[in-house]
Design a protein around this motif. Structure first.
Motif, PDB file in Angstrom:
ATOM      1  N   MET A   1       0.847  -1.188   0.000  1.00 32.17           N
ATOM      2  CA  MET A   1       0.000   0.000   0.000  1.00 32.17           C
ATOM      3  C   MET A   1       0.889   1.248   0.000  1.00 32.17           C
ATOM      4  SD  MET A   1      -2.936   1.133   2.751  1.00 32.17           S
ATOM      5  CE  MET A   1      -3.966  -0.249   2.273  1.00 32.17           C
ATOM      6  N   PRO A   2       0.568   2.248  -0.823  1.00 32.97           N
ATOM      7  CA  PRO A   2       1.394   3.451  -0.868  1.00 32.97           C
ATOM      8  C   PRO A   2       1.315   4.242   0.429  1.00 32.97           C
ATOM      9  CG  PRO A   2      -0.566   3.691  -2.244  1.00 32.97           C
ATOM     10  CD  PRO A   2      -0.548   2.283  -1.766  1.00 32.97           C
ATOM     11  N   GLY A   3       2.311   5.126   0.641  1.00 32.03           N
ATOM     12  CA  GLY A   3       2.292   5.996   1.807  1.00 32.03           C
ATOM     13  C   GLY A   3       1.217   7.053   1.672  1.00 32.03           C
ATOM     14  N   ALA A   4       1.185   7.971   2.624  1.00 37.85           N
ATOM     15  CA  ALA A   4       0.158   9.014   2.639  1.00 37.85           C
ATOM     16  C   ALA A   4       0.153   9.774   1.322  1.00 37.85           C
ATOM     17  CB  ALA A   4       0.394   9.958   3.806  1.00 37.85           C
ATOM     18  N   MET A   5      -1.029   9.959   0.762  1.00 31.60           N
ATOM     19  CA  MET A   5      -1.188  10.607  -0.537  1.00 31.60           C
ATOM     20  C   MET A   5      -1.962  11.905  -0.370  1.00 31.60           C
ATOM     21  SD  MET A   5      -2.348   7.187  -2.680  1.00 31.60           S
ATOM     22  CE  MET A   5      -2.028   7.834  -4.329  1.00 31.60           C
ATOM     23  N   SER A   6      -1.737  12.852  -1.269  1.00 32.53           N
ATOM     24  CA  SER A   6      -2.591  14.048  -1.325  1.00 32.53           C
ATOM     25  C   SER A   6      -3.940  13.655  -1.902  1.00 32.53           C
ATOM     26  CB  SER A   6      -1.943  15.120  -2.196  1.00 32.53           C
ATOM     27  OG  SER A   6      -1.955  14.718  -3.559  1.00 32.53           O
ATOM     28  N   ARG A   7      -4.929  14.502  -1.711  1.00 29.29           N
ATOM     29  CA  ARG A   7      -6.236  14.204  -2.283  1.00 29.29           C
ATOM     30  C   ARG A   7      -6.158  14.112  -3.800  1.00 29.29           C
ATOM     31  NH1 ARG A   7      -7.571  17.448   2.186  1.00 29.29           N
ATOM     32  NH2 ARG A   7      -9.119  16.484   3.572  1.00 29.29           N
ATOM     33  N   ARG A   8      -5.423  15.016  -4.404  1.00 25.05           N
ATOM     34  CA  ARG A   8      -5.288  14.994  -5.870  1.00 25.05           C
ATOM     35  C   ARG A   8      -4.656  13.683  -6.334  1.00 25.05           C
ATOM     36  NH1 ARG A   8      -4.439  18.794 -10.268  1.00 25.05           N
ATOM     37  NH2 ARG A   8      -3.058  17.870 -11.816  1.00 25.05           N
ATOM     38  N   ASP A   9      -3.570  13.275  -5.693  1.00 23.08           N
ATOM     39  CA  ASP A   9      -2.899  12.043  -6.096  1.00 23.08           C
ATOM     40  C   ASP A   9      -3.779  10.826  -5.834  1.00 23.08           C
ATOM     41  OD1 ASP A   9      -0.717  13.428  -6.970  1.00 23.08           O
ATOM     42  OD2 ASP A   9       0.480  13.076  -5.165  1.00 23.08           O
ATOM     43  N   ARG A  10      -4.561  10.868  -4.751  1.00 21.16           N
ATOM     44  CA  ARG A  10      -5.461   9.754  -4.431  1.00 21.16           C
ATOM     45  C   ARG A  10      -6.532   9.615  -5.503  1.00 21.16           C
ATOM     46  NH1 ARG A  10      -6.820  11.508   0.366  1.00 21.16           N
ATOM     47  NH2 ARG A  10      -4.967  10.589   1.328  1.00 21.16           N
ATOM     48  N   VAL A  11      -7.089  10.750  -5.932  1.00 22.09           N
ATOM     49  CA  VAL A  11      -8.104  10.717  -6.990  1.00 22.09           C
ATOM     50  C   VAL A  11      -7.493  10.231  -8.286  1.00 22.09           C
ATOM     51  CG1 VAL A  11      -9.584  12.168  -8.427  1.00 22.09           C
ATOM     52  CG2 VAL A  11      -9.616  12.436  -5.939  1.00 22.09           C
ATOM     53  N   LEU A  12      -6.312  10.738  -8.629  1.00 21.25           N
ATOM     54  CA  LEU A  12      -5.648  10.304  -9.864  1.00 21.25           C
ATOM     55  C   LEU A  12      -5.393   8.805  -9.851  1.00 21.25           C
ATOM     56  CD1 LEU A  12      -3.094  13.169 -10.574  1.00 21.25           C
ATOM     57  CD2 LEU A  12      -4.890  12.368 -12.118  1.00 21.25           C
ATOM     58  N   ALA A  13      -4.966   8.276  -8.714  1.00 19.92           N
ATOM     59  CA  ALA A  13      -4.716   6.838  -8.621  1.00 19.92           C
ATOM     60  C   ALA A  13      -6.013   6.055  -8.812  1.00 19.92           C
ATOM     61  CB  ALA A  13      -4.083   6.497  -7.270  1.00 19.92           C
ATOM     62  N   ALA A  14      -7.111   6.562  -8.241  1.00 18.24           N
ATOM     63  CA  ALA A  14      -8.397   5.887  -8.423  1.00 18.24           C
ATOM     64  C   ALA A  14      -8.809   5.889  -9.884  1.00 18.24           C
ATOM     65  CB  ALA A  14      -9.469   6.550  -7.562  1.00 18.24           C
ATOM     66  N   LEU A  15      -8.584   6.999 -10.572  1.00 17.42           N
ATOM     67  CA  LEU A  15      -8.944   7.075 -11.991  1.00 17.42           C
ATOM     68  C   LEU A  15      -8.165   6.061 -12.816  1.00 17.42           C
ATOM     69  CD1 LEU A  15      -9.060  10.963 -12.529  1.00 17.42           C
ATOM     70  CD2 LEU A  15     -10.903   9.444 -11.802  1.00 17.42           C
ATOM     71  N   ARG A  16      -6.944   5.775 -12.380  1.00 11.21           N
ATOM     72  CA  ARG A  16      -6.077   4.825 -13.101  1.00 11.21           C
ATOM     73  C   ARG A  16      -6.191   3.402 -12.564  1.00 11.21           C
ATOM     74  NH1 ARG A  16      -1.166   9.152 -12.399  1.00 11.21           N
ATOM     75  NH2 ARG A  16      -1.780  10.601 -14.067  1.00 11.21           N
ATOM     76  N   ARG A  17      -7.050   3.206 -11.570  1.00 14.16           N
ATOM     77  CA  ARG A  17      -7.237   1.900 -10.918  1.00 14.16           C
ATOM     78  C   ARG A  17      -5.942   1.391 -10.317  1.00 14.16           C
ATOM     79  NH1 ARG A  17     -12.106  -1.421 -13.950  1.00 14.16           N
ATOM     80  NH2 ARG A  17     -13.539   0.344 -14.048  1.00 14.16           N
TER      81      ARG A  17
END
Length: 342
Positions: free
Chosen positions: A1-17
């Motif tokens: 599991m990745p370390g703490a993410m910003s909201r923007r990076d978290r959303v981007l990761a979700a968009l990319r699955r």
């Protein structure tokens, strides 16, 4: 599991699955007491964000903002979901479609108010690292707002008049999107209220809806990193919607379907949903709300998912139910005076 993410990076990761440090979530609602005033809407939106810490912020203006300049008159009676229906529609006869001309969204009533809301929000610390998306209605959805129940008949009897109006509406929508993106928003929440077999045939949407949706969405390609298609209504033409050029899809998976896991398997990006905004978030218990959030994560494996309601939160949604979802997903809550019922 990745370390703490910003909201923007978290959303981007979700968009990319891709894996996330925690599954992102978002809530949004109307603010009918203040949504006719850009300063009031900006402050209400930011106060709501301060309480729940959504991973993206949706600006939800008055429901009639897109049709005011063309002559619709919005009423004062607030519906359970927070919007106010039009009392008078701009298109009362076939000839009225000729009055629908392209607008300059920087000066047109309604459109300019939402742009001013964006500007007023743009420098506030409460946004933090959360992407911001304004609400944008599809051209055929706007045409329906302009004409109400007469639109299906006019599509069949006067297709040329409606098509000319759709061209003007599409030009206006694209102009607004371009200006909003220039002001620094991350994308748009693109609401399609016309891809429902309860309103139109698939052939009608294929001719009068989808081509204009594609033009709007393609016009934002490369500049929007969070284009959300909100599919509103029941009996959705989901296969067509799933092929639109977007990053995430939101629909009422629990009330209208298809179920969240089925939709997840049919779209290339992220899904937004999993929570029943009426039966659970408004009328249920905190335990039920938290359980639905966990079920959404289980249905998707926690990848390509932003937990949220299937549509706008109803008026009177209790704070404990929303707070339970945030806690279940490991989000951050802040104390905000008066935050008991939204």
């Amino acid at each position: 599991m990745p370390g703490a993410m910003s909201r923007r990076d978290r959303v981007l990761a979700a968009l990319r699955r891709q894996p996330v440090d925690r599954v992102p979530y978002a809530f949004w609602r109307h603010f009918p007491q203040v949504d006719r005033n850009p300063a009031g809407l900006a402050q209400a939106t930011l106060r709501f964000q301060e309480r729940y810490g959504s991973d993206f912020i949706k600006i939800t203006p008055a429901g009639g903002y897109a049709v005011e300049e063309w002559g619709c008159v919005e009423g004062d009676v607030v519906q359970p979901d927070g919007h106010r229906p039009c009392l008078v529609c701009a298109v009362q006869s076939p000839g009225d479609w000729k009055k629908i001309r392209p607008l300059d969204p920087t000066t047109a009533a309604g459109w300019a108010h939402q742009l001013e809301t964006i500007v007023r929000m743009g420098f506030d610390r409460r946004i933090g690292d959360a992407p911001v998306v304004p609400t944008l209605f599809s051209p055929l959805s706007i045409a329906r707002k302009l004409s109400a129940d007469r639109l299906p008949g006019d599509l069949r009897a006067h297709p040329g008049l409606v098509r000319d109006a759709l061209e003007a509406i599409t030009e206006t929508v694209i102009r607004f999107a371009e200006r909003a993106l220039a002001e620094g928003v991350s994308g748009v929440f693109y609401s399609i209220q016309a891809a429902s077999l309860s309103l139109f045939t698939e052939e009608e949407y294929a001719e009068f809806g989808e081509p204009y949706d594609r033009r709007v969405l393609e016009a934002m390609a490369g500049r929007s990193f969070l284009t959300i298609v909100h599919a509103h209504g029941d009996r959705l033409m989901f296969e067509r919607l799933a092929r639109l050029p977007a990053h995430a899809w939101n629909w009422d998976a629990r009330g209208a379907g298809p179920p969240l896991a089925e939709g997840w398997a049919r779209v290339p990006g992220a899904v937004i949903g999993g929570l029943d905004q009426w039966r659970t978030l408004r009328d249920g218990t905190p335990e039920q709300a938290a359980a639905e959030a966990r079920e959404a994560v289980a249905a998707t494996g926690g990848l390509g998912l932003i937990v949220g309601p299937g549509c706008v939160l109803p008026v009177g949604t209790p704070d404990p139910n929303l707070a339970a979802v945030v806690k279940a997903l490991g989000g951050e809550l802040r104390r905000v005076p008066g935050a008991t019922v939204w």
